[in-house]
Scaffold this motif. Sequence first.
Motif, PDB file in Angstrom:
ATOM      1  N   SER A 245      -4.187   3.483   7.216  1.00  0.00           N
ATOM      2  CA  SER A 245      -4.901   2.232   6.949  1.00  0.00           C
ATOM      3  C   SER A 245      -5.337   1.568   8.255  1.00  0.00           C
ATOM      4  CB  SER A 245      -4.031   1.279   6.123  1.00  0.00           C
ATOM      5  OG  SER A 245      -2.818   1.000   6.782  1.00  0.00           O
TER       6      SER A 245
ATOM      7  N   ASP B 262      -9.234   1.064   9.532  1.00  0.00           N
ATOM      8  CA  ASP B 262      -9.675  -0.303   9.799  1.00  0.00           C
ATOM      9  C   ASP B 262     -10.180  -0.443  11.238  1.00  0.00           C
ATOM     10  OD1 ASP B 262      -9.984  -2.924   8.630  1.00  0.00           O
ATOM     11  OD2 ASP B 262      -8.489  -3.607  10.063  1.00  0.00           O
TER      12      ASP B 262
ATOM     13  N   SER C  62       1.909   0.608  -4.215  1.00  0.00           N
ATOM     14  CA  SER C  62       0.543   0.511  -4.722  1.00  0.00           C
ATOM     15  C   SER C  62       0.480   0.858  -6.207  1.00  0.00           C
ATOM     16  CB  SER C  62      -0.399   1.418  -3.909  1.00  0.00           C
ATOM     17  OG  SER C  62       0.033   2.761  -3.966  1.00  0.00           O
TER      18      SER C  62
ATOM     19  N   ILE D 109      -6.806  -5.843   3.406  1.00  0.00           N
ATOM     20  CA  ILE D 109      -6.062  -6.283   4.595  1.00  0.00           C
ATOM     21  C   ILE D 109      -6.341  -7.764   4.873  1.00  0.00           C
ATOM     22  CG2 ILE D 109      -5.895  -6.009   7.120  1.00  0.00           C
ATOM     23  CD1 ILE D 109      -6.321  -3.002   6.704  1.00  0.00           C
TER      24      ILE D 109
ATOM     25  N   ALA E 239     -13.250   2.282   4.098  1.00  0.00           N
ATOM     26  CA  ALA E 239     -12.677   1.354   5.076  1.00  0.00           C
ATOM     27  C   ALA E 239     -13.104  -0.088   4.790  1.00  0.00           C
ATOM     28  CB  ALA E 239     -13.072   1.768   6.493  1.00  0.00           C
TER      29      ALA E 239
ATOM     30  N   THR F  32       0.795  -1.228   0.000  1.00  0.00           N
ATOM     31  CA  THR F  32       0.000   0.000   0.000  1.00  0.00           C
ATOM     32  C   THR F  32       0.825   1.273   0.000  1.00  0.00           C
ATOM     33  OG1 THR F  32      -0.164  -0.097   2.413  1.00  0.00           O
ATOM     34  CG2 THR F  32      -1.974  -1.073   1.143  1.00  0.00           C
TER      35      THR F  32
ATOM     36  N   VAL G 243      -5.299   7.151   2.870  1.00  0.00           N
ATOM     37  CA  VAL G 243      -6.066   5.929   3.150  1.00  0.00           C
ATOM     38  C   VAL G 243      -5.134   4.744   3.387  1.00  0.00           C
ATOM     39  CG1 VAL G 243      -7.583   4.214   2.063  1.00  0.00           C
ATOM     40  CG2 VAL G 243      -8.125   6.653   1.904  1.00  0.00           C
ATOM     41  N   THR G 244      -4.015   4.709   2.642  1.00  0.00           N
ATOM     42  CA  THR G 244      -3.227   3.475   2.641  1.00  0.00           C
ATOM     43  C   THR G 244      -1.929   3.575   3.419  1.00  0.00           C
ATOM     44  OG1 THR G 244      -2.196   4.112   0.553  1.00  0.00           O
ATOM     45  CG2 THR G 244      -4.131   2.672   0.433  1.00  0.00           C
TER      46      THR G 244
ATOM     47  N   LEU H 116     -10.931  -1.258   2.003  1.00  0.00           N
ATOM     48  CA  LEU H 116      -9.587  -1.455   2.549  1.00  0.00           C
ATOM     49  C   LEU H 116      -9.517  -2.736   3.377  1.00  0.00           C
ATOM     50  CD1 LEU H 116      -6.730  -0.193   3.100  1.00  0.00           C
ATOM     51  CD2 LEU H 116      -7.764   0.852   5.129  1.00  0.00           C
TER      52      LEU H 116
END
Lengths: 141, 141
Positions: free
Chosen positions: B45, B49, A45, B117, B110, A40, B39-40, B113
């Motif tokens: 992340s 999450d 990414s 994950i 999320a 990521t 976001v990542t 994502l």
Amino acid sequence: MATEPPAETTEEPGSGCTDDLAFDVFARDCPSRDALKHVTDRWGSLTLDALLDETFRFNELRRRVEGVSEKMLAQTLHALERDGLVHREAQQTNPPRVDYALTPLGDQVARQLRMLIDLVEDRMPQVLQARERYDARHAAR
Amino acid sequence: MATEPPAETTEEPGSGCTDDLAFDVFARDCPSRDALKHVTDRWGSLTLDALLDETFRFNELRRRVEGVSEKMLAQTLHALERDGLVHREAQQTNPPRVDYALTPLGDQVARQLRMLIDLVEDRMPQVLQARERYDARHAAR
């Protein structure tokens, strides 16, 4: 003098993860956290996403992933190759050429990542509206 | 003396992206690249999450996201709030408390994502096998 025990296989999560039965990115020392990072981070990414469409040579990939330095792309490809996501294929040509492609595992991960990227790109109008509201609220203080 | 034109709305991708009609993370100056990064990245992340399951106060979140510093968590939450993914709710209690929760947009992102994950955690045995093979190959040279 005891001899060293054979190195443990690392296929089980082990003590770095929250419990011994599951990998858990929330656990500081779980190796899944590093693997997620390779997938990521900024260049990882984009590299995975680029390779989802086609095989690239190093310099082609460097042009596709705008802004990446030669050093960062090399590091990124090494990490992804070591994690088994990218395959490096040296062609026996003259001059020699090296192609980078996704492995089957890399393809699975890149497809899931692509869905996240598509969602973020698709929602950018909302994100930009939110940024404007946030900045106006904080400038007004 | 002409007055400044009104600031353009930023809801259209504009010149930073590859074309004016679509956001594109491959374009160096497209704002979607930053949004994807928020976001990542490592703490973004994990923060998104964590918030998928429940609302957290700052210090609760800091314990959940093992290893994050106070400063990095604060920066992460600011970026996610500015992008409209996290909502910061100051409760009128004594002492005051602040809760962090996902917005509906943050919830969508999320969830996507989380699938990535889950996939990475699930495939970790393969990743670790790949690392062992890679390291053995490179140590042998």
